[in-house]
Enzyme design. Structure first.
Site, PDB file in Angstrom:
ATOM      1  N   CYS A  43       8.011  79.118  34.693  1.00 23.89           N
ATOM      2  CA  CYS A  43       8.161  80.471  35.335  1.00 23.89           C
ATOM      3  C   CYS A  43       7.445  81.620  34.316  1.00 23.89           C
ATOM      4  CB  CYS A  43       9.242  80.936  35.899  1.00 23.89           C
ATOM      5  SG  CYS A  43       9.226  82.554  36.269  1.00 23.89           S
ATOM      6  N   CYS A  48       5.236  82.051  37.315  1.00 25.37           N
ATOM      7  CA  CYS A  48       5.587  83.461  37.982  1.00 25.37           C
ATOM      8  C   CYS A  48       5.103  84.418  37.379  1.00 25.37           C
ATOM      9  CB  CYS A  48       6.964  83.466  38.251  1.00 25.37           C
ATOM     10  SG  CYS A  48       7.877  81.995  38.762  1.00 25.37           S
ATOM     11  N   LYS A  51       1.043  84.569  36.558  1.00 28.94           N
ATOM     12  CA  LYS A  51       0.469  84.605  38.185  1.00 28.94           C
ATOM     13  C   LYS A  51       0.632  86.109  38.360  1.00 28.94           C
ATOM     14  CE  LYS A  51       2.892  83.740  41.469  1.00 28.94           C
ATOM     15  NZ  LYS A  51       3.622  83.075  42.112  1.00 28.94           N
ATOM     16  N   TYR A 178       1.830  77.815  48.818  1.00 23.60           N
ATOM     17  CA  TYR A 178       1.842  79.460  48.374  1.00 23.60           C
ATOM     18  C   TYR A 178       1.026  79.480  47.031  1.00 23.60           C
ATOM     19  CZ  TYR A 178       5.739  78.397  45.285  1.00 23.60           C
ATOM     20  OH  TYR A 178       6.374  77.693  44.105  1.00 23.60           O
ATOM     21  N   GLU A 182      -1.988  81.778  46.692  1.00 23.84           N
ATOM     22  CA  GLU A 182      -1.988  82.983  45.925  1.00 23.84           C
ATOM     23  C   GLU A 182      -3.125  83.100  44.741  1.00 23.84           C
ATOM     24  OE1 GLU A 182       2.750  83.617  45.518  1.00 23.84           O
ATOM     25  OE2 GLU A 182       1.576  82.272  43.975  1.00 23.84           O
ATOM     26  N   HIS A 435      11.068 107.745  56.883  1.00 24.33           N
ATOM     27  CA  HIS A 435       9.617 107.954  57.490  1.00 24.33           C
ATOM     28  C   HIS A 435       8.897 109.093  56.741  1.00 24.33           C
ATOM     29  CE1 HIS A 435       6.862 108.531  60.664  1.00 24.33           C
ATOM     30  NE2 HIS A 435       6.815 109.867  60.238  1.00 24.33           N
ATOM     31  N   GLU A 440       9.904 101.040  57.958  1.00 19.12           N
ATOM     32  CA  GLU A 440      10.963 101.743  59.013  1.00 19.12           C
ATOM     33  C   GLU A 440      10.981 100.754  60.219  1.00 19.12           C
ATOM     34  OE1 GLU A 440       9.441 105.456  60.753  1.00 19.12           O
ATOM     35  OE2 GLU A 440       7.857 105.375  59.409  1.00 19.12           O
TER      36      GLU A 440
END
Length: 452
Positions: A43, A48, A51, A178, A182, A435, A440
């Site tokens: 990682c 992670c 990346k 992934y 990515e 909002h 939302e």
């Protein structure tokens, strides 16, 4: 019997380091840890963290383009990989020092070398020294897998991409998970011509079908040439690049080919099988709910167990192990409803069941909204986001949430809290919307788009 250590950890990634620190501080154990490469594991050093920093770097061209649409006299020049890589290396060095400092502060003895098992309580270091421990924890993570085919030695993986001397102009990314998706987006954002080969029918297998289709469409619109149902037959070096012969009948040339076709547990050569530690078909260490292997003194956490291969899960597993064995508090890691984020462009956040899995389990309602977000709509872009809730017809609980949008990773973390607590669709409905935001939509979808 007297041992040199109460605990010996093999592997200095997130799971092993957390286990070592908790065992030493909360459990007051005498702990040692061996790491043969760099402290921090996949990682921090080659996953992670670097990346995500590359993701950030790749997003600036589109941000500057949007800035012009908002009235800014903004320009962007060429990307200087050498500048970025130097800063990246410095950041990884800083993080590695932080990991070491945490272990030193906890009183953990560090061995900067490879360690293998000689017996259920003995570890042999690369130096030839042997040490004994009452308990041994395997936390060696995983490694990239490249299949065997002619020319496979020409490929690089996610391990090497951070160490390139220069960025290639034309890159093929092989894989549909992934990591592959990515990096296809990252390289595309950095101005590289990118193709992606995947032998399956659609990228991001295992995620919600509608959401992954949404991501794939956005990637194609950004200029990534995704070829599904396509695999590499052979590769060969040419004077101008790497010639790739594929199953779709085409020969194409690239400057680099990056394989991201999955990862395998890093369990080979540790002496596990010789000791009777049961391994799965992919080499994963098989463990019980308390991370104990078939040999009572040997435990394993993280990617080497191939449960849920995410850094926060490895950390939870390491912590649970240490509290169980050394703090006297039996603890299991909770693997249910673990959220995840895919840092494609746009991002994809997911927690809970996909529509397909939920439909097989029970009658459901599907609430879904796709729309153009305000920020990029104003800039004239055709981006679309997707918000999706999967709801049980009987209990009304939200079984899954899937978001494809900028900052989806940030949004899914908060949605995961509600879903982990057992929130119903009516709980979402009672929540007043913030909002104007993209998120939302999660609390304003009143009518299901389909039932089943």
């Amino acid at each position: 019997m007297t041992f040199d250590y109460d605990l010996f950890v093999i592997g200095g990634g997130s799971g092993g380091v957390r286990a070592a620190r908790i065992a030493a501080t909360e459990g007051k154990a005498n702990v040692a840890l061996a790491e043969e490469y760099r402290m921090g594991g996949t990682c921090v050093i080659r996953g992670c963290v670097p990346k995500k920093l590359m993701v950030f770097a790749s997003e600036y061209p589109s941000a500057v383009e949007d800035a012009r649409a908002y009235g800014w006299d903004a320009q962007i020049g060429d990307f200087d990989w050498s500048v970025f890589r130097a800063k990246l290396d410095a950041e990884l060095n800083r993080l590695e020092k932080a990991y070491r400092s945490g272990l030193d502060g906890a009183g953990v003895t560090i061995f900067d070398e490879r360690a293998v098992l000689e017996d259920a309580h003995t570890v042999r270091l690369a130096s030839g020294e042997t040490v004994t421990a009452a308990h041994i924890l395997i936390a060696t993570g995983g490694r990239p897998f490249i299949p065997d085919f002619p020319g496979a030695e020409l490929a690089i993986t996610s391990n090497e991409v951070f160490k390139l001397d220069a960025l290639p102009k034309r890159t093929l990314v092989v894989g549909g998970g992934y990591i592959a998706s990515e990096f296809a987006c990252i390289l595309n954002g950095l101005g590289i011509e990118v193709a992606q080969y995947y032998r399956g029918a659609q990228i991001l297998r295992g995620f919600d079908d509608e959401a992954r289709g949404h991501v794939a469409e956005a990637m194609r619109e950004s200029g990534i040439a995704i070829h599904c149902g396509t695999d590499v037959i052979r590769m060969e070096k040419t004077d101008t690049g790497i010639r790739v012969v594929s199953t779709d009948g085409h020969d194409r040339e690239f400057d680099a080919v990056m394989y991201a076709t999955g990862r395998v547990p890093n369990s080979a050569g540790l002496g596990l099988e010789e000791l009777g530690v049961r391994l799965g078909r992919n080499g994963q260490v098989e463990v019980d709910a308390y991370s104990q292997s078939s040999v009572p003194s040997i435990y394993a956490v993280g990617d080497v167990t191939d449960r849920i291969n995410l850094t926060p899960v490895a950390i939870r597993e390491g912590q649970a192990f240490a509290r169980t064995v050394f703090a006297g508090v039996p603890t299991t890691a909770d693997h249910d409803l673990v959220a995840s984020a895919v840092f494609t462009q746009p991002e994809f956040g997911s927690v809970g069941l996909t529509e397909e899995a939920a439909r097989e389990q029970e009658p459901i309602e599907v609430y879904c909204a796709a729309f153009r977000p305000m920020q990029t709509l104003f800039a004239g872009r055709e981006d679309r986001v997707l918000m999706k809730l999967i709801v049980s017809q009987q209990s009304r609980k939200v079984l899954g949430c899937h978001i494809v949008a900028p900052q989806a990773g940030e949004m899914i973390q908060l949605a995961a809290v509600a879903i982990k607590m057992g929130a119903t669709k009516e709980d979402f409905d009672r929540t007043v919307a913030v909002h104007p935001t993209m998120s939302e939509e999660l609390v304003t979808m009143k009518t299901p788009v389909r039932k089943g």
